[in-house]
Design a protein around this motif. Structure first.
Motif, PDB file in Angstrom:
ATOM      1  N   VAL A  47       0.978  -1.233   0.011  1.00 38.86           N
ATOM      2  CA  VAL A  47      -0.049   0.025  -0.004  1.00 38.86           C
ATOM      3  C   VAL A  47       0.993   1.229  -0.062  1.00 38.86           C
ATOM      4  O   VAL A  47       1.712   1.204   0.876  1.00 38.86           O
ATOM      5  N   GLU A  48       0.420   2.133  -0.788  1.00 39.20           N
ATOM      6  CA  GLU A  48       1.308   3.556  -0.771  1.00 39.20           C
ATOM      7  C   GLU A  48       0.153   4.651  -0.658  1.00 39.20           C
ATOM      8  O   GLU A  48      -1.046   4.548  -1.295  1.00 39.20           O
ATOM      9  N   GLU A  49       0.490   5.389   0.268  1.00 39.03           N
ATOM     10  CA  GLU A  49      -0.447   6.513   0.746  1.00 39.03           C
ATOM     11  C   GLU A  49       0.413   7.820   1.164  1.00 39.03           C
ATOM     12  O   GLU A  49       1.492   7.667   1.422  1.00 39.03           O
ATOM     13  N   SER A  50      -0.163   8.988   0.631  1.00 33.85           N
ATOM     14  CA  SER A  50       0.676  10.255   1.079  1.00 33.85           C
ATOM     15  C   SER A  50       0.206  10.536   2.506  1.00 33.85           C
ATOM     16  O   SER A  50      -0.568  10.255   3.162  1.00 33.85           O
ATOM     17  N   ASN A  51       1.313  11.297   2.889  1.00 36.83           N
ATOM     18  CA  ASN A  51       1.496  11.605   4.240  1.00 36.83           C
ATOM     19  C   ASN A  51       0.067  12.666   4.542  1.00 36.83           C
ATOM     20  O   ASN A  51      -0.182  13.496   3.801  1.00 36.83           O
ATOM     21  N   PRO A  94      -4.918   5.196  10.685  1.00 39.90           N
ATOM     22  CA  PRO A  94      -5.026   6.614  10.780  1.00 39.90           C
ATOM     23  C   PRO A  94      -3.923   7.464  10.300  1.00 39.90           C
ATOM     24  O   PRO A  94      -2.796   7.190  10.331  1.00 39.90           O
ATOM     25  N   ALA A  95      -4.325   8.526   9.488  1.00 41.37           N
ATOM     26  CA  ALA A  95      -3.437   9.499   9.179  1.00 41.37           C
ATOM     27  C   ALA A  95      -2.513   9.966  10.501  1.00 41.37           C
ATOM     28  O   ALA A  95      -2.884   9.839  11.698  1.00 41.37           O
ATOM     29  N   GLY A  96      -1.160  10.274  10.497  1.00 39.96           N
ATOM     30  CA  GLY A  96      -0.447  10.551  11.299  1.00 39.96           C
ATOM     31  C   GLY A  96       1.004   9.811  11.348  1.00 39.96           C
ATOM     32  O   GLY A  96       2.001  10.417  11.980  1.00 39.96           O
ATOM     33  N   ASP A 125      -3.834  18.151   8.249  1.00 38.23           N
ATOM     34  CA  ASP A 125      -2.418  17.751   9.019  1.00 38.23           C
ATOM     35  C   ASP A 125      -1.671  16.889   8.513  1.00 38.23           C
ATOM     36  O   ASP A 125      -2.029  15.716   8.120  1.00 38.23           O
ATOM     37  N   ILE A 126      -0.333  16.900   8.381  1.00 43.50           N
ATOM     38  CA  ILE A 126       0.680  15.896   7.908  1.00 43.50           C
ATOM     39  C   ILE A 126       1.984  15.890   8.776  1.00 43.50           C
ATOM     40  O   ILE A 126       2.168  16.809   9.707  1.00 43.50           O
ATOM     41  N   SER A 127       2.881  15.094   8.520  1.00 44.33           N
ATOM     42  CA  SER A 127       3.817  14.864   9.314  1.00 44.33           C
ATOM     43  C   SER A 127       4.996  14.805   8.544  1.00 44.33           C
ATOM     44  O   SER A 127       5.051  14.587   7.163  1.00 44.33           O
ATOM     45  N   GLY A 141       0.946  12.988  15.893  1.00 44.70           N
ATOM     46  CA  GLY A 141       0.647  14.143  14.907  1.00 44.70           C
ATOM     47  C   GLY A 141       0.771  15.672  15.405  1.00 44.70           C
ATOM     48  O   GLY A 141       0.894  16.629  14.657  1.00 44.70           O
ATOM     49  N   VAL A 142       1.502  15.631  16.737  1.00 43.25           N
ATOM     50  CA  VAL A 142       1.894  17.051  17.277  1.00 43.25           C
ATOM     51  C   VAL A 142       3.308  17.086  17.647  1.00 43.25           C
ATOM     52  O   VAL A 142       3.827  16.260  18.180  1.00 43.25           O
ATOM     53  N   TYR A 143       3.755  18.198  17.025  1.00 42.26           N
ATOM     54  CA  TYR A 143       5.241  18.254  17.194  1.00 42.26           C
ATOM     55  C   TYR A 143       5.409  19.442  18.488  1.00 42.26           C
ATOM     56  O   TYR A 143       4.612  20.682  18.546  1.00 42.26           O
ATOM     57  N   THR A 144       6.370  19.300  19.331  1.00 45.02           N
ATOM     58  CA  THR A 144       6.388  20.076  20.573  1.00 45.02           C
ATOM     59  C   THR A 144       7.865  20.075  20.798  1.00 45.02           C
ATOM     60  O   THR A 144       8.770  19.113  20.538  1.00 45.02           O
ATOM     61  N   TYR A 145       8.385  21.295  21.532  1.00 47.02           N
ATOM     62  CA  TYR A 145       9.655  21.573  21.852  1.00 47.02           C
ATOM     63  C   TYR A 145       9.784  22.438  22.650  1.00 47.02           C
ATOM     64  O   TYR A 145       9.265  23.636  22.801  1.00 47.02           O
ATOM     65  N   SER A 146      10.553  22.277  23.598  1.00 51.19           N
ATOM     66  CA  SER A 146      10.766  23.014  24.835  1.00 51.19           C
ATOM     67  C   SER A 146      12.510  23.630  24.955  1.00 51.19           C
ATOM     68  O   SER A 146      13.228  22.713  25.230  1.00 51.19           O
TER      69      SER A 146
END
Length: 310
Positions: free
Chosen positions: A149-153, A194-196, A260-262, A281-286
């Motif tokens: 299977v091939e799917e877009s981000n 699911p996407a992510g 939303d993509i990654s 699916g969430v990017y965080t940085y401190s």
């Protein structure tokens, strides 16, 4: 002399003296003077037969071949009818040809089956009942089919799974698909991831757990390829901007349709570069910066970026 090919019965043998000039040994003068013959009776009893039932273990979907052989003491080849009784089925009559008969049994589920064969005898041979043998039907191994299977981000990925058997177009049962450490139960022949997932190639493992007639089977040859989508929007949000507390930076990525993509995001804070943490699916940085001052934060991917100041 010998008498051959006599059927089972009672017989009388008469020996008659036709020439008075001779005497038969064993006759005394009194018998010879009174009679000119000698008689004796004898019986020929029915003979017993040997009945053999030959079978072999089979796998579900195969035919069971049964051979019944009836052997007589004198080697006579019988062409009689024997009764075959199989557990769970009506009795059936089959006819011997030259002492043997071979027939097939079909459509048996996995299990153990007993066969009784009865020979009802003839004028010359006794009955022979309950000649028993049995055969087993073992589980078959199905085929688990999964295509790459091939799917877009940013999109859900649908994976189709088909389990086929030796005589069944579709084998019923539970199929578990594992992608990136997550297990999914197949429903209506498919699962949805699911996407992510970040861009990359992931192994697909589909495992059929087996049922009454089929063994467990696994296919781990398929791949899920998540291709990178074009990032059109990078958004940075900053929270906890208070002296003594480090800020928390959140980055979101959107494609041209606003989904939303990654991807591999690079974040830069006052010329110090790092990769944010990506969870669900969430990017965080401190950055860990607590001094009062102005800071320049940039998040970029594939030439698309966003900048925030705090």
């Amino acid at each position: 002399s010998y008498l051959t090919y006599l059927n089972a019965s009672e017989y009388k043998v008469i020996v008659e003296l036709i020439d008075n000039d001779y005497q038969i040994s064993g006759w005394d003068d009194e018998i010879q003077s009174d009679v000119d013959y000698y008689s004796e009776r004898f019986d020929i009893e029915k003979a017993h037969v040997d009945v053999h039932v030959d079978v072999t273990p089979i796998t579900y979907g195969e035919n069971e071949t049964v051979t019944v052989t009836v052997t007589t003491p004198n080697g006579e080849k019988l062409n009689e009818t024997v009764q075959v009784c199989i557990s769970g089925l009506p009795d059936r009559d089959v006819t011997l040809v030259n002492g043997t008969v071979t027939f097939n049994l079909t459509g048996y589920d996995v299990g153990t089956y007993t066969i009784w064969v009865n020979f009802f005898g003839t004028d010359n041979f006794w009955d022979s009942y309950n000649n028993i043998n049995g055969f087993s039907v073992d589980k078959a191994t199905p085929q688990v089919s999964v295509a790459d299977v091939e799917e877009s981000n940013g999109n859900d990925a649908v994976i189709n799974v088909i389990v086929t058997g030796v005589i069944d177009d579709i084998v019923e049962g539970t199929v578990i698909v594992t992608v990136n450490g997550t297990e999914y139960i197949v429903k209506d022949g498919k699962i949805t991831v699911p996407a992510g997932l970040a861009s990359g190639v992931y192994d697909i493992t589909a495992r059929f757990i087996g049922n009454d007639n089929y063994n467990e089977a696994t296919n781990d040859n398929a791949k899920l390829n998540i291709t990178a989508s074009d990032v059109t929007v990078v958004t940075i949000s900053v929270t906890n901007v208070t002296y003594g507390d480090g800020p928390m930076v959140t980055i979101t990525l959107k494609d041209g349709e606003g989904k939303d993509i990654s991807g591999d995001v690079m974040i830069t804070v006052n010329d110090l570069s790092a990769y944010p943490v990506h969870v669900d699916g969430v990017y965080t940085y401190s950055p860990g910066l607590t001094d009062v001052g102005s800071y320049n934060i940039t998040a970029s991917i594939n030439g698309v970026h966003d900048t925030a100041y705090y």
